[in-house]
Design a protein around this motif. Structure first.
Motif, short mmCIF file in Angstrom:
data_model
loop_
_atom_site.label_atom_id
_atom_site.label_comp_id
_atom_site.label_asym_id
_atom_site.label_seq_id
_atom_site.Cartn_x
_atom_site.Cartn_y
_atom_site.Cartn_z
N VAL A 137 0.80 -1.23 0.00
CA VAL A 137 0.00 0.00 0.00
C VAL A 137 0.83 1.27 0.00
O VAL A 137 0.33 2.34 -0.38
CB VAL A 137 -1.02 0.03 1.18
N LEU A 140 0.82 3.54 -3.07
CA LEU A 140 -0.42 4.34 -3.24
C LEU A 140 -0.39 5.53 -2.27
O LEU A 140 -0.74 6.65 -2.63
CB LEU A 140 -1.65 3.46 -2.97
N HIS A 141 0.10 5.27 -1.07
CA HIS A 141 0.21 6.33 -0.05
C HIS A 141 1.11 7.46 -0.53
O HIS A 141 0.87 8.63 -0.23
CB HIS A 141 0.78 5.69 1.24
N PHE A 253 -9.59 7.27 -5.58
CA PHE A 253 -8.34 6.74 -6.15
C PHE A 253 -8.79 5.59 -7.05
O PHE A 253 -9.23 4.55 -6.56
CB PHE A 253 -7.46 6.21 -5.02
N PRO A 255 -9.20 2.32 -9.35
CA PRO A 255 -8.49 1.03 -9.43
C PRO A 255 -7.48 1.01 -10.57
O PRO A 255 -6.40 0.45 -10.43
CB PRO A 255 -9.63 0.03 -9.66
N ALA A 258 -4.45 2.86 -9.47
CA ALA A 258 -3.75 2.04 -8.46
C ALA A 258 -3.03 0.89 -9.13
O ALA A 258 -1.87 0.58 -8.82
CB ALA A 258 -4.77 1.52 -7.45
N ARG A 259 -3.68 0.28 -10.09
CA ARG A 259 -3.09 -0.89 -10.79
C ARG A 259 -1.80 -0.48 -11.50
O ARG A 259 -0.78 -1.15 -11.41
CB ARG A 259 -4.12 -1.43 -11.77
N LEU A 262 0.94 0.09 -8.85
CA LEU A 262 1.43 -1.14 -8.19
C LEU A 262 2.17 -2.05 -9.17
O LEU A 262 3.09 -2.76 -8.79
CB LEU A 262 0.26 -1.87 -7.52
N ILE A 296 -7.84 -5.62 -7.25
CA ILE A 296 -7.91 -4.18 -6.92
C ILE A 296 -9.24 -3.67 -7.45
O ILE A 296 -9.56 -3.89 -8.63
CB ILE A 296 -6.73 -3.43 -7.60
N GLN A 298 -12.74 -0.69 -6.86
CA GLN A 298 -13.39 0.42 -6.17
C GLN A 298 -14.16 -0.13 -4.98
O GLN A 298 -14.86 -1.15 -5.11
CB GLN A 298 -14.37 1.09 -7.16
N LEU A 306 -10.88 2.01 -1.66
CA LEU A 306 -10.28 1.06 -2.60
C LEU A 306 -10.04 -0.25 -1.86
O LEU A 306 -9.61 -0.21 -0.69
CB LEU A 306 -8.92 1.63 -3.06
#
Ligand code: 2RA
Length: 336
Positions: A137, A140-141, A253, A255, A258-259, A262, A296, A298, A306
């Motif tokens: 995580v 993302l942070h 945020f 998905p 985020a994908r 990551l 991942i 919503q 998320l």
């Protein structure tokens, strides 16, 4: 340059993995000393072409040692890490003994590598569940600060030690033979069962394992305001932990975003095939270095939420690999 390394707790599940990793990663060793408490002393362990004998740890065990990798429980670390530091060695400690000590860096190399520069002889390796979640995580942070984390863990028997891994197999065998499943190392029958992590409960009904995720993550992220809650569960899996993670941000945020983040993040392998409904499983994570992340999506209950799922090898990245990576970081920063 090569280094004189001592492993304290060489005969445990993590100690065994530390030895394997030192070889696999060609760690620059000039000398390797295996230390354990008196009842493990005398055991012979093969290390490459060398046959090493485990010695009983004592006051002069650390003279001339550069690095100690400790994984022998909190009381052993509390007793010996300060002595090793006085002898001039750096100890990377896998126990919880020093993790929340302000003078001890708590390090996940993918997250807060710079923290190692503050060490005063001891560096703490976080709890396995914290390491795996942090790797997954933090990327993302870094893009948008996480406000709140809700974690549920599905923890393998390996977290309770090598003998617990054996016991769950024996329990399964007993059940298949219509015999009673004995629970001696584990608190309850684990085969075909699961139970809440049996570490001590606090006044709010949270166990130590859950509070480790809360407190350690805040320290590693330098985010004391980060709101976290966790439910830690022991499940009948051998050596990889799984975690269901819900993240809340200030702003949505996606998905997809985020994908993408990551997919490029260190220490992560994206494993998700929605068409085949295929996502990370402990059998895929076992023996691997990466934290497998997938599913991942919503959070349909919150516009800025998320959800994601992860699996990671508890003995490897959850303990031994993270410790060896910290040692490699010390070398890279000329701190060893
Ligand atoms: C557990 N994280 O899984 C703890 C100790 N390794 O029980």
């Amino acid at each position: 340059k090569s280094y004189r390394v001592a492993i304290l707790g060489a005969t445990g599940a993590v100690g065994t993995e530390l030895l394997a990793l030192l070889r696999e990663r060609n760690f620059p060793l000039s000398e390797l000393t295996l230390l354990a408490s008196e009842y493990s002393a005398g055991k012979e362990i093969q290390f490459g072409t060398d046959r090493l004998t485990v010695k009983t740890v004592q006051a002069d065990s650390f003279d001339g040692i550069d690095l100690v990798l400790a994984s022998a429980g909190g009381s052993v670390s509390k007793q010996w890490a300060p002595i090793a530091a006085k002898a001039g060695a750096v100890t990377i400690d896998n126990s919880s003994a020093f993790r929340m000590n302000p003078d001890v860096p708590l390090v996940v190399p993918e997250v807060n590598p710079e923290a190692v520069t503050q060490h005063q002889g001891i560096i703490a390796n976080p709890n396995c569940t914290t390491i795996l979640m942090s790797v997954a995580v933090f990327p993302l942070h870094q893009v948008q600060p996480i406000k709140r984390i809700v974690a549920a863990t599905y923890q393998s028997a390996s977290g309770a030690g090598a003998r617990a891994m054996e016991e769950v197999k024996h329990q399964a065998q007993a059940i298949l033979n219509q015999e009673p499943a004995k629970a001696e190392i584990l608190p309850y029958p684990l085969a075909f069962n699961l139970f809440l992590h049996n570490s001590a409960l606090n006044a709010q009904g949270y166990c130590e394992e859950e509070m480790k995720m809360v407190n350690e993550t805040r320290k590693i992220f330098s985010a004391p305001e980060l709101r976290i809650t966790a439910t830690c569960v022991r499940v009948p899996v051998l050596r990889a932990h799984s975690e269901a993670i819900n993240l809340e941000f200030d702003e949505p945020f996606s998905p997809e975003a985020a994908r993408q983040i990551l997919a490029k993040a260190p220490g992560i392998k994206l494993v998700e095939d929605f068409g085949k409904n295929y996502f990370p499983m402990p059998i895929d994570a076992s023996g691997k270095d990466e934290v497998l992340v997938g599913r991942i999506r919503q959070d349909i209950s919150h516009p800025a939420g998320l959800d994601l799922w992860l699996c990671g090898d508890q003995i490897r990245k959850g303990a031994a690999l993270n410790a060896v990576q910290i040692a490699e970081l010390l070398i890279a920063k000329n701190l060893l």
